[in-house]
Design a protein around this motif. Sequence first.
Motif, PDB file in Angstrom:
ATOM      1  N   ALA A   1       7.297   1.707   2.512  1.00  0.00           N
ATOM      2  CA  ALA A   1       6.976   1.267   1.156  1.00  0.00           C
ATOM      3  C   ALA A   1       5.684   0.468   1.175  1.00  0.00           C
ATOM      4  O   ALA A   1       5.296  -0.092   2.209  1.00  0.00           O
ATOM      5  N   ALA A   2       5.020   0.405   0.014  1.00  0.00           N
ATOM      6  CA  ALA A   2       3.757  -0.335  -0.097  1.00  0.00           C
ATOM      7  C   ALA A   2       3.664  -0.923  -1.493  1.00  0.00           C
ATOM      8  O   ALA A   2       3.668  -0.187  -2.488  1.00  0.00           O
ATOM      9  N   THR A   3       3.597  -2.271  -1.581  1.00  0.00           N
ATOM     10  CA  THR A   3       3.493  -2.925  -2.890  1.00  0.00           C
ATOM     11  C   THR A   3       2.378  -3.967  -2.852  1.00  0.00           C
ATOM     12  O   THR A   3       1.876  -4.323  -1.784  1.00  0.00           O
ATOM     13  N   ASP A   4       2.050  -4.470  -4.045  1.00  0.00           N
ATOM     14  CA  ASP A   4       1.107  -5.590  -4.129  1.00  0.00           C
ATOM     15  C   ASP A   4       1.900  -6.888  -4.293  1.00  0.00           C
ATOM     16  O   ASP A   4       1.366  -7.894  -4.740  1.00  0.00           O
ATOM     17  N   GLY A   5       3.175  -6.848  -3.967  1.00  0.00           N
ATOM     18  CA  GLY A   5       4.050  -8.012  -4.127  1.00  0.00           C
ATOM     19  C   GLY A   5       4.859  -7.893  -5.414  1.00  0.00           C
ATOM     20  O   GLY A   5       5.881  -8.534  -5.571  1.00  0.00           O
ATOM     21  N   HIS A   6       4.394  -7.053  -6.307  1.00  0.00           N
ATOM     22  CA  HIS A   6       5.083  -6.916  -7.602  1.00  0.00           C
ATOM     23  C   HIS A   6       5.524  -5.475  -7.836  1.00  0.00           C
ATOM     24  O   HIS A   6       6.670  -5.216  -8.161  1.00  0.00           O
ATOM     25  N   GLY A   7       4.602  -4.540  -7.666  1.00  0.00           N
ATOM     26  CA  GLY A   7       4.947  -3.139  -7.902  1.00  0.00           C
ATOM     27  C   GLY A   7       4.273  -2.260  -6.869  1.00  0.00           C
ATOM     28  O   GLY A   7       3.538  -2.737  -5.992  1.00  0.00           O
ATOM     29  N   ARG A   8       4.530  -0.962  -7.010  1.00  0.00           N
ATOM     30  CA  ARG A   8       4.012   0.030  -6.085  1.00  0.00           C
ATOM     31  C   ARG A   8       2.477   0.065  -6.149  1.00  0.00           C
ATOM     32  O   ARG A   8       1.909   0.160  -7.251  1.00  0.00           O
ATOM     33  N   ILE A   9       1.833   0.005  -5.011  1.00  0.00           N
ATOM     34  CA  ILE A   9       0.362   0.068  -4.982  1.00  0.00           C
ATOM     35  C   ILE A   9      -0.127   1.364  -5.627  1.00  0.00           C
ATOM     36  O   ILE A   9      -1.102   1.364  -6.392  1.00  0.00           O
ATOM     37  N   LEU A  10       0.561   2.476  -5.342  1.00  0.00           N
ATOM     38  CA  LEU A  10       0.092   3.780  -5.829  1.00  0.00           C
ATOM     39  C   LEU A  10       0.119   3.898  -7.349  1.00  0.00           C
ATOM     40  O   LEU A  10      -0.462   4.814  -7.917  1.00  0.00           O
ATOM     41  N   ASP A  11       0.816   2.975  -8.038  1.00  0.00           N
ATOM     42  CA  ASP A  11       0.867   3.032  -9.503  1.00  0.00           C
ATOM     43  C   ASP A  11      -0.215   2.187 -10.171  1.00  0.00           C
ATOM     44  O   ASP A  11      -0.319   2.180 -11.404  1.00  0.00           O
ATOM     45  N   ILE A  12      -0.983   1.448  -9.392  1.00  0.00           N
ATOM     46  CA  ILE A  12      -1.989   0.558  -9.999  1.00  0.00           C
ATOM     47  C   ILE A  12      -3.125   1.381 -10.616  1.00  0.00           C
ATOM     48  O   ILE A  12      -3.679   2.272  -9.967  1.00  0.00           O
ATOM     49  N   GLN A  13      -3.432   1.080 -11.859  1.00  0.00           N
ATOM     50  CA  GLN A  13      -4.582   1.726 -12.515  1.00  0.00           C
ATOM     51  C   GLN A  13      -5.846   0.942 -12.114  1.00  0.00           C
ATOM     52  O   GLN A  13      -6.023  -0.201 -12.519  1.00  0.00           O
ATOM     53  N   PRO A  14      -6.727   1.540 -11.305  1.00  0.00           N
ATOM     54  CA  PRO A  14      -7.921   0.803 -10.867  1.00  0.00           C
ATOM     55  C   PRO A  14      -8.855   0.498 -12.030  1.00  0.00           C
ATOM     56  O   PRO A  14      -8.981   1.306 -12.955  1.00  0.00           O
ATOM     57  N   GLU A  15      -9.463  -0.670 -11.969  1.00  0.00           N
ATOM     58  CA  GLU A  15     -10.433  -1.044 -12.999  1.00  0.00           C
ATOM     59  C   GLU A  15     -11.850  -1.021 -12.473  1.00  0.00           C
ATOM     60  O   GLU A  15     -12.805  -0.831 -13.216  1.00  0.00           O
ATOM     61  N   LYS A  16     -11.981  -1.225 -11.178  1.00  0.00           N
ATOM     62  CA  LYS A  16     -13.313  -1.247 -10.554  1.00  0.00           C
ATOM     63  C   LYS A  16     -13.239  -0.553  -9.209  1.00  0.00           C
ATOM     64  O   LYS A  16     -12.220  -0.623  -8.526  1.00  0.00           O
TER      65      LYS A  16
ATOM     66  N   PRO B   1      -5.111   4.725   0.283  1.00  0.00           N
ATOM     67  CA  PRO B   1      -4.829   5.730   1.320  1.00  0.00           C
ATOM     68  C   PRO B   1      -3.704   5.303   2.258  1.00  0.00           C
ATOM     69  O   PRO B   1      -2.829   6.108   2.602  1.00  0.00           O
ATOM     70  N   MET B   2      -3.666   4.023   2.647  1.00  0.00           N
ATOM     71  CA  MET B   2      -2.600   3.577   3.555  1.00  0.00           C
ATOM     72  C   MET B   2      -1.240   3.607   2.853  1.00  0.00           C
ATOM     73  O   MET B   2      -0.225   3.940   3.471  1.00  0.00           O
ATOM     74  N   ALA B   3      -1.217   3.265   1.561  1.00  0.00           N
ATOM     75  CA  ALA B   3       0.052   3.298   0.820  1.00  0.00           C
ATOM     76  C   ALA B   3       0.581   4.730   0.741  1.00  0.00           C
ATOM     77  O   ALA B   3       1.788   4.980   0.894  1.00  0.00           O
ATOM     78  N   PHE B   4      -0.306   5.689   0.513  1.00  0.00           N
ATOM     79  CA  PHE B   4       0.089   7.107   0.445  1.00  0.00           C
ATOM     80  C   PHE B   4       0.695   7.530   1.785  1.00  0.00           C
ATOM     81  O   PHE B   4       1.782   8.129   1.846  1.00  0.00           O
ATOM     82  N   ILE B   5       0.016   7.183   2.867  1.00  0.00           N
ATOM     83  CA  ILE B   5       0.490   7.559   4.202  1.00  0.00           C
ATOM     84  C   ILE B   5       1.846   6.909   4.486  1.00  0.00           C
ATOM     85  O   ILE B   5       2.797   7.563   4.919  1.00  0.00           O
ATOM     86  N   VAL B   6       1.932   5.603   4.212  1.00  0.00           N
ATOM     87  CA  VAL B   6       3.161   4.865   4.521  1.00  0.00           C
ATOM     88  C   VAL B   6       4.337   5.400   3.700  1.00  0.00           C
ATOM     89  O   VAL B   6       5.436   5.613   4.220  1.00  0.00           O
TER      90      VAL B   6
END
Length: 333
Positions: free
Chosen positions: A294-309, A283-288
């Motif tokens: 911008a919002a990343t996990d250090g490597h790529g866009r947070i919003l592109d991460i496929q959640p596993e859990k 939610p914060m990445a979407f807002i930002v």
Amino acid sequence: MKRISLTQHLVEEQRNHNTIPAELRLLIEVVARACKTISHAVGKGALGDVLGSANIENVQGEVQKKLDIISNEILLEANEWGGHLAAMASEEMETIHLIPNRYPMGEYMLLFDPLDGSSNIDVNVSIGTIFSVLKAPDGMAAPTEQDFLQPGAQQVAAGYAVYGPQTVLVLTTGNGVHCFTLDREMGSWVLTQSNIQIPADTREYAINASNARHWHPPVTRYVNEMLAGTSGPREADFNMRWIASMVADVHRILCRGGIFMYPADVRDPSKPGKLRLMYEANPMAFIVEQAGGAATDGHGRILDIQPEKLHQRVPVFLGSKNEVERVTAYHKE
Ligand code: AHM
Ligand code: MG
């Protein structure tokens, strides 16, 4: 000043941009009403017997505060009966919460961190609620955890409330970021800022520096360069702020820019960082992003991460675009 209420804003946004169908509007209004109730409970403090620990551990292994549980209950109860939701998920609950079958089922799924910044509850520092809205997959009969595991880019709405000196609600439905302030006498949300933009450059950062000895090299390098100030490679002095409530830190960044970091570190590889992808980072990445940051996990866009859990953790770097891009680039070198 002409006052625009949350309802009027949502109706007009639907009329002009067609981004808020009636059920989604109901959902947002119900969540906003629940945030008002939480704000009221938070504001009572010691007078309301709401402070302190509930002596129960949540699924994250953290001891829940009384207000964590109260806020969770308020959100669940408010959202069960309206017919707008298929299911809910909360940072404070191990499994998803289905809508009781005495109520109709809707097409949206709501996720929340009912009270973010729990360590600040008892010391009267700003805390808040974070929420994220997804659409139920087509043809879904009985919702399962799997249905929630959608990348953040598929969120249809996200927002947060900050319970601070002022109570504010910040919202996006994919058409900019808008801020509403709670008029406490009237009990209504009033639009106080539209189309918020985060400056691309900043001289202010937020990180829990007590973890410095555990950081990975790109984070150490990035922070050390800022600490070196005008005589270092950045040739500028930087200021540091850490509220230990993500909602409050992100709100400051929305107001005046900055970078917020909760990196992974060398400790437990099963816990990459502290923050949760589905309730905090997405939610914060979407807002930002909607505010030009911008919002990343250090490597790529947070919003592109496929959640596993449902409760998965993720490293977070978000805020002013040029700084987030810089620290992300350091991870690639
Ligand atoms: P919570 O959801 O249990 O409150 O934890 C999340 C909070 C964030 O609001 C904040 O950014 C971070 O934890 C603070 O962590 P730390 O205790 O390392 O300062
Ligand atoms: Mg939280």
